[in-house]
Enzyme design. Structure first.
Site, PDB file in Angstrom:
ATOM      1  N   ASP A 174      -6.359  -7.058   3.957  1.00  0.00           N
ATOM      2  CA  ASP A 174      -7.473  -6.385   3.280  1.00  0.00           C
ATOM      3  C   ASP A 174      -8.410  -7.424   2.680  1.00  0.00           C
ATOM      4  O   ASP A 174      -9.631  -7.367   2.849  1.00  0.00           O
ATOM      5  CB  ASP A 174      -6.922  -5.468   2.179  1.00  0.00           C
ATOM      6  CG  ASP A 174      -8.043  -4.802   1.393  1.00  0.00           C
ATOM      7  OD1 ASP A 174      -8.976  -4.275   2.030  1.00  0.00           O
ATOM      8  OD2 ASP A 174      -7.998  -4.825   0.149  1.00  0.00           O
TER       9      ASP A 174
ATOM     10  N   LYS B 117       2.969 -15.723   2.749  1.00  0.00           N
ATOM     11  CA  LYS B 117       3.217 -16.453   1.505  1.00  0.00           C
ATOM     12  C   LYS B 117       4.722 -16.706   1.444  1.00  0.00           C
ATOM     13  O   LYS B 117       5.426 -16.287   0.510  1.00  0.00           O
ATOM     14  CB  LYS B 117       2.709 -15.602   0.318  1.00  0.00           C
ATOM     15  CG  LYS B 117       2.677 -16.304  -1.007  1.00  0.00           C
ATOM     16  CD  LYS B 117       1.579 -17.350  -1.139  1.00  0.00           C
ATOM     17  CE  LYS B 117       1.724 -18.122  -2.426  1.00  0.00           C
ATOM     18  NZ  LYS B 117       0.851 -19.307  -2.480  1.00  0.00           N
TER      19      LYS B 117
ATOM     20  N   ASP C 272      -3.159 -18.488   0.823  1.00  0.00           N
ATOM     21  CA  ASP C 272      -4.158 -19.180  -0.017  1.00  0.00           C
ATOM     22  C   ASP C 272      -4.866 -20.269   0.771  1.00  0.00           C
ATOM     23  O   ASP C 272      -6.078 -20.469   0.638  1.00  0.00           O
ATOM     24  CB  ASP C 272      -3.516 -19.721  -1.308  1.00  0.00           C
ATOM     25  CG  ASP C 272      -2.211 -20.469  -1.082  1.00  0.00           C
ATOM     26  OD1 ASP C 272      -1.665 -20.408   0.034  1.00  0.00           O
ATOM     27  OD2 ASP C 272      -1.736 -21.128  -2.029  1.00  0.00           O
TER      28      ASP C 272
ATOM     29  N   TYR D 216       0.826  -1.213   0.000  1.00  0.00           N
ATOM     30  CA  TYR D 216       0.000   0.000   0.000  1.00  0.00           C
ATOM     31  C   TYR D 216       0.861   1.264   0.000  1.00  0.00           C
ATOM     32  O   TYR D 216       0.410   2.323  -0.423  1.00  0.00           O
ATOM     33  CB  TYR D 216      -0.899   0.036   1.241  1.00  0.00           C
ATOM     34  CG  TYR D 216      -2.212  -0.698   1.083  1.00  0.00           C
ATOM     35  CD1 TYR D 216      -2.237  -2.076   0.891  1.00  0.00           C
ATOM     36  CD2 TYR D 216      -3.416  -0.012   1.141  1.00  0.00           C
ATOM     37  CE1 TYR D 216      -3.440  -2.745   0.761  1.00  0.00           C
ATOM     38  CE2 TYR D 216      -4.620  -0.677   1.015  1.00  0.00           C
ATOM     39  CZ  TYR D 216      -4.631  -2.037   0.827  1.00  0.00           C
ATOM     40  OH  TYR D 216      -5.821  -2.687   0.702  1.00  0.00           O
TER      41      TYR D 216
ATOM     42  N   ASP E  60     -12.332  -8.988   4.382  1.00  0.00           N
ATOM     43  CA  ASP E  60     -13.623  -8.921   3.682  1.00  0.00           C
ATOM     44  C   ASP E  60     -14.264 -10.304   3.655  1.00  0.00           C
ATOM     45  O   ASP E  60     -15.464 -10.449   3.895  1.00  0.00           O
ATOM     46  CB  ASP E  60     -13.440  -8.413   2.237  1.00  0.00           C
ATOM     47  CG  ASP E  60     -13.747  -6.927   2.109  1.00  0.00           C
ATOM     48  OD1 ASP E  60     -13.590  -6.203   3.116  1.00  0.00           O
ATOM     49  OD2 ASP E  60     -14.151  -6.494   1.014  1.00  0.00           O
TER      50      ASP E  60
HETATM   51  C1  IPM Z   1     -10.401  -1.260   3.850  1.00  0.00           C
HETATM   52  C2  IPM Z   1     -10.643  -0.699   2.477  1.00  0.00           C
HETATM   53  C3  IPM Z   1      -9.469   0.219   2.122  1.00  0.00           C
HETATM   54  C4  IPM Z   1      -8.216  -0.630   2.107  1.00  0.00           C
HETATM   55  C5  IPM Z   1      -9.635   0.971   0.784  1.00  0.00           C
HETATM   56  C6  IPM Z   1     -10.906   1.773   0.754  1.00  0.00           C
HETATM   57  C7  IPM Z   1      -8.447   1.822   0.485  1.00  0.00           C
HETATM   58  O1  IPM Z   1     -10.830  -1.708   1.545  1.00  0.00           O
HETATM   59  O2  IPM Z   1     -10.367  -0.480   4.818  1.00  0.00           O
HETATM   60  O3  IPM Z   1     -10.254  -2.479   3.960  1.00  0.00           O
HETATM   61  O4  IPM Z   1      -7.909  -1.279   1.092  1.00  0.00           O
HETATM   62  O5  IPM Z   1      -7.523  -0.652   3.131  1.00  0.00           O
HETATM   63 MG    MG Z   2     -10.840  -3.633   2.368  1.00  0.00          MG
END
Ligand code: IPM
Ligand code: MG
Length: 355
Positions: A246, A190, A222, A142, A250
């Site tokens: 990240d 990884k 993975d 990032y 999710d």
């Molecule tokens: C998160 C989001 C952010 C990230 C984006 C919006 C930049 O997906 O907070 O997980 O990738 O960190």
């Molecule tokens: Mg995210």
């Protein structure tokens, strides 16, 4: 206690859900005798519209001068489909994390008995899941340099960089959390391919003897992506780098069936930040229908992590559970029952706290 809280409602449904968290925080303050002051700042697309900058200096000053930040959501569809846009709301978020030194993102996944049937997984797999990710938030690909394109614009590159120090400070938080929980730590990497991941694994192996009560497992990213949906109960605390975190958080946020309800905390320095996992949900903005519980539970985490007030934190999560049990919920989880408005849920929670 005196508490100075920065409010960054952001875009989309952000302002509506933050407004409910404020009602709840004020009710808790009144009940326990805390003096709470709020200062509001602009962030995200609304900040670009107003100032040209997604994280204006004025907002940073408000955050840096506070004890904690309550953050709603950012993002606006007008930026999502324009890869050439020069300023983007997400840049504000990344700059804020970096400038506030928020290097650890804590994202729990747990289940609510009344919602577990909404999980995409079979009930026996998900019932009772209770895991937490510690995602590194200010390093890795990032932020790594160099990044960009070659002169012709035909090649693009990003750089993944980690220093030992960055890994140590994140890993220690994970070890300490595991000690207070089920004493299992999974290092996600990884290491079979990436040099950064080998440094992660080596560093965690060096730290492990300092935490003899914690069992450490090392697993490739993975494989974790797979096992998270096969048997999420295998996990307690997971530590990982920025990009893997990240993606996996999710995935983890939906397995309980309650993505709209999952809170998160970003830690690392004096100022701590709390936000729901969900996004800005622009289609629902201004309609008073968004689910405020993720933000309210983020406020609960704030009492715990920023102020060490676990009784206050527990009261908030208790009234959230009560609202779920009594069906005082927004349309996304009402399931044929009465759908309450965002603002009504906030009013109900605040009233319960004071009753
Ligand atoms: C998160 C989001 C952010 C990230 C984006 C919006 C930049 O997906 O907070 O997980 O990738 O960190
Ligand atoms: Mg995210």
């Amino acid at each position: 206690m005196e508490m100075h809280i920065a409010l960054l409602p952001g875009d989309g449904i952000g302002p509506e859900v933050i407004a409910q968290a404020v009602k709840v925080v004020n009710a808790v303050g009144q009940k326990f005798g805390h003096t709470i002051t709020f200062k509001e700042g602009l962030v995200g697309a609304c900040a670009i519209d107003a100032t040209g900058d997604p994280y204006p200096d004025a907002t940073h000053e408000i955050c840096a001068g506070s004890d904690a930040v309550l953050f709603g959501a950012i993002g606006d569809p007008k930026y999502d489909n324009d890869p050439k846009a020069k300023v983007r709301p997400e840049q504000g978020l990344l700059r804020m994390r970096q400038k506030l030194g928020l290097f650890a993102n804590v994202r729990p996944t747990f289940t609510f008995p009344s919602l577990v049937h909404k999980s995409p997984l079979k009930l026996d797999r998900v019932d009772g899941v209770d895991l937490v990710f510690f995602r590194e938030l200010t390093g890795g690909v990032y932020f790594g340099e160099p990044r960009g394109r070659n002169e012709q614009g035909t090649k693009a590159f990003d750089t993944n960089v980690y220093s030992k120090e960055e890994i140590v400070r994140l890993a220690r938080m994970g070890f300490e959390a595991a000690q207070k929980r089920r004493k299992l730590l999974t290092c996600v990497d990884k290491a079979n391919v990436m040099a950064t991941s080998r440094l992660w694994r080596e560093t965690v192996q060096e730290l492990a003897p300092e935490y003899p009560d914690v069992k450490v497992e090392y697993e490739f990213v993975d494989a974790v992506a797979m096992r998270l949906i096969q048997w999420p109960k295998a996990y307690d605390v997971l530590i990982t780098e920025n990009l893997f975190g990240d993606i996996l958080t999710d995935e983890a946020s939906v397995i309980s069936g309650s993505m709209g309800l999952m809170p998160s905390a970003s830690l690392g320095s004096k100022v701590k930040l709390f936000e729901p996992i969900h996004g800005s949900y622009p289609q629902a903005a201004g309609k008073d229908i968004a689910n405020p519980l993720g933000t309210v539970l983020s406020a609960s985490m704030m009492f715990d992590y920023a102020f060490g007030l676990s009784e206050e934190a527990k009261l908030i999560s208790d009234v959230v559970n009560l609202s779920l049990a009594e069906g005082v919920v927004t349309e996304d989880i009402a399931e044929g029952g009465k759908a309450y408005k965002t603002s009504e849920v906030g009013d109900w929670l605040a009233a319960k706290i004071l009753s």
